[in-house]
Design a protein around this motif. Structure first.
Motif, PDB file in Angstrom:
ATOM      1  N   VAL A 155       0.836  -1.197   0.000  1.00  0.00           N
ATOM      2  CA  VAL A 155       0.000   0.000   0.000  1.00  0.00           C
ATOM      3  C   VAL A 155       0.875   1.253   0.000  1.00  0.00           C
ATOM      4  O   VAL A 155       1.790   1.367   0.818  1.00  0.00           O
ATOM      5  CB  VAL A 155      -0.881   0.053   1.280  1.00  0.00           C
ATOM      6  CG1 VAL A 155      -1.777   1.296   1.263  1.00  0.00           C
ATOM      7  CG2 VAL A 155      -1.726  -1.197   1.438  1.00  0.00           C
TER       8      VAL A 155
ATOM      9  N   ALA B 255       0.753   5.163   0.845  1.00  0.00           N
ATOM     10  CA  ALA B 255      -0.141   6.055   1.571  1.00  0.00           C
ATOM     11  C   ALA B 255       0.427   7.456   1.599  1.00  0.00           C
ATOM     12  O   ALA B 255       1.635   7.651   1.708  1.00  0.00           O
ATOM     13  CB  ALA B 255      -0.315   5.545   3.007  1.00  0.00           C
TER      14      ALA B 255
ATOM     15  N   LYS C 223      -3.084   9.768   8.827  1.00  0.00           N
ATOM     16  CA  LYS C 223      -2.432   8.950   7.795  1.00  0.00           C
ATOM     17  C   LYS C 223      -1.390   8.026   8.448  1.00  0.00           C
ATOM     18  O   LYS C 223      -1.308   6.840   8.134  1.00  0.00           O
ATOM     19  CB  LYS C 223      -1.794   9.880   6.757  1.00  0.00           C
ATOM     20  CG  LYS C 223      -1.159   9.219   5.559  1.00  0.00           C
ATOM     21  CD  LYS C 223       0.319   8.964   5.720  1.00  0.00           C
ATOM     22  CE  LYS C 223       1.129  10.221   5.910  1.00  0.00           C
ATOM     23  NZ  LYS C 223       2.513   9.924   6.329  1.00  0.00           N
TER      24      LYS C 223
ATOM     25  N   ALA D 157      -3.626   4.654  -0.677  1.00  0.00           N
ATOM     26  CA  ALA D 157      -4.443   5.176   0.424  1.00  0.00           C
ATOM     27  C   ALA D 157      -4.212   6.676   0.528  1.00  0.00           C
ATOM     28  O   ALA D 157      -3.110   7.117   0.853  1.00  0.00           O
ATOM     29  CB  ALA D 157      -4.060   4.490   1.733  1.00  0.00           C
TER      30      ALA D 157
ATOM     31  N   MET E 186      -8.210   3.751  -1.926  1.00  0.00           N
ATOM     32  CA  MET E 186      -9.073   4.002  -0.783  1.00  0.00           C
ATOM     33  C   MET E 186      -8.767   5.378  -0.212  1.00  0.00           C
ATOM     34  O   MET E 186      -7.640   5.875  -0.306  1.00  0.00           O
ATOM     35  CB  MET E 186      -8.936   2.913   0.269  1.00  0.00           C
ATOM     36  CG  MET E 186      -7.589   2.718   0.880  1.00  0.00           C
ATOM     37  SD  MET E 186      -7.693   1.273   1.952  1.00  0.00           S
ATOM     38  CE  MET E 186      -6.687   1.796   3.308  1.00  0.00           C
TER      39      MET E 186
ATOM     40  N   ALA F 159     -10.019   1.017   8.167  1.00  0.00           N
ATOM     41  CA  ALA F 159      -9.157   1.115   6.979  1.00  0.00           C
ATOM     42  C   ALA F 159      -8.487  -0.237   6.728  1.00  0.00           C
ATOM     43  O   ALA F 159      -8.300  -0.647   5.576  1.00  0.00           O
ATOM     44  CB  ALA F 159      -8.105   2.203   7.180  1.00  0.00           C
TER      45      ALA F 159
ATOM     46  N   ALA G 185      -8.866  -2.340   3.372  1.00  0.00           N
ATOM     47  CA  ALA G 185      -7.703  -2.726   2.556  1.00  0.00           C
ATOM     48  C   ALA G 185      -7.703  -4.229   2.309  1.00  0.00           C
ATOM     49  O   ALA G 185      -7.443  -4.690   1.195  1.00  0.00           O
ATOM     50  CB  ALA G 185      -6.413  -2.290   3.247  1.00  0.00           C
TER      51      ALA G 185
END
Ligand code: B12
Length: 212
Positions: A92, A94, A106, A145, A176, A202, A206
């Motif tokens: 991921v 982010a 975050k 993300a 997302m 989250a 995911a």
């Protein structure tokens, strides 16, 4: 024991970083669940800081020192929240979108995802659509993300998705989104694959996006 969580809460509101660090460590040593320290001590305090700002009692400097205290507390909790004993569930990238410097939420999302076995590429704050795109083309992430805390920076989520579409990679990655002003409806409107209101949801999101 409840008392120490109250002291942590107050420490963040007062922006007292040394006190917050000391008490988070004390709470951990006393065996209080890291998730409870996070929720009851840190997260509720930050919500109160937001309320005080909204009511004009706090200004940016107070928010900054509160955020610094929260980050110091989070750093101590991190190893306890991230028990990386699971095989990678997916990769991921982010980041907080362009123009936006809020990174506490975050970072929390990153920590929880890492704890759930995801490999994280943390792009930081003020992340341009091109940087998100690069994480797909050069690092092969499965999920992007995006975080936004300002209504004025939310549109950069849409711009990022448009950039992925234009580059022909939209179908190679799931997207997302989250952050205080973001909603499910907004995710649908801009063509994101999902929205979650907090870090634990989250993780569930995911996982569902990568089919884990
Ligand atoms: C701390 C803070 C700051 C700090 C940020 C420090 C840092 N390193 O992050 C500083 C002082 C720098 C700051 C600056 C500003 N801020 Co500010 N800030 C806040 C505050 C008080 C807390 C945010 C926070 O950390 N919350 C705690 C975390 C844990 O929650 P969270 O971010 O929402 O994240 C959770 C979920 O949203 C979700 N989530 C988050 N990201 C993602 C991503 C994905 C993919 C998913 C699934 C989920 C998810 O999971 C997280 C964990 O559960 C909020 C108030 C609030 N109630 O949100 C205002 C707030 C966001 N700020 C605000 C404003 C106006 C500003 C400034 C414009 C002020 C100014 N005049 O300069 C600047 C903008 C600077 C910039 N360009 O970004 C407004 C935004 C108003 C709006 N609707 O747009 C708020 C709402 C305050 C208010 N009530 O008016 N701020």
């Amino acid at each position: 024991m409840e008392n120490v969580l109250e002291v942590i809460y107050q420490g963040i509101i007062d922006g007292d970083m040394p006190l917050t660090q000391e008490k988070v460590q004390e709470a951990l040593d006393a065996g209080i669940e890291p998730g409870d320290i996070l929720q009851e001590g840190l997260v509720t305090a930050m919500a109160e800081v937001g309320r005080l700002f909204e009511e004009g009692e706090y200004f940016v400097p107070e928010m900054l020192i509160a955020a610094r205290a929260m980050k110091a507390g989070l750093a101590l909790l991190r190893p306890h929240l991230v028990e990386a004993d699971v095989k990678p569930a997916g990769k991921v990238s982010a980041g907080t979108v362009k123009g936006d410097l809020h990174d506490i939420g975050k970072n929390l999302v990153c920590m929880m995802l890492e704890g759930a076995g995801f490999e994280i590429v943390d792009l930081g704050v003020d992340v341009s659509p091109e940087q998100f795109l690069k994480s797909v083309t050069e690092q092969g992430v499965d999920v992007i993300a995006m975080s936004a805390l300002l209504t004025t920076t939310m549109p950069n989520m849409r711009t990022t998705i448009e950039t992925l579409v234009e580059a022909g990679v939209r179908d190679k990655v799931k997207v997302m989104i989250g952050g205080a002003p973001v909603t499910d409806a907004y995710a649908a409107e801009i063509g994101a694959d999902g929205y979650a209101p907090d870090a634990s949801r989250a993780v569930a999101l995911a996982k569902s996006l990568v089919g884990a």
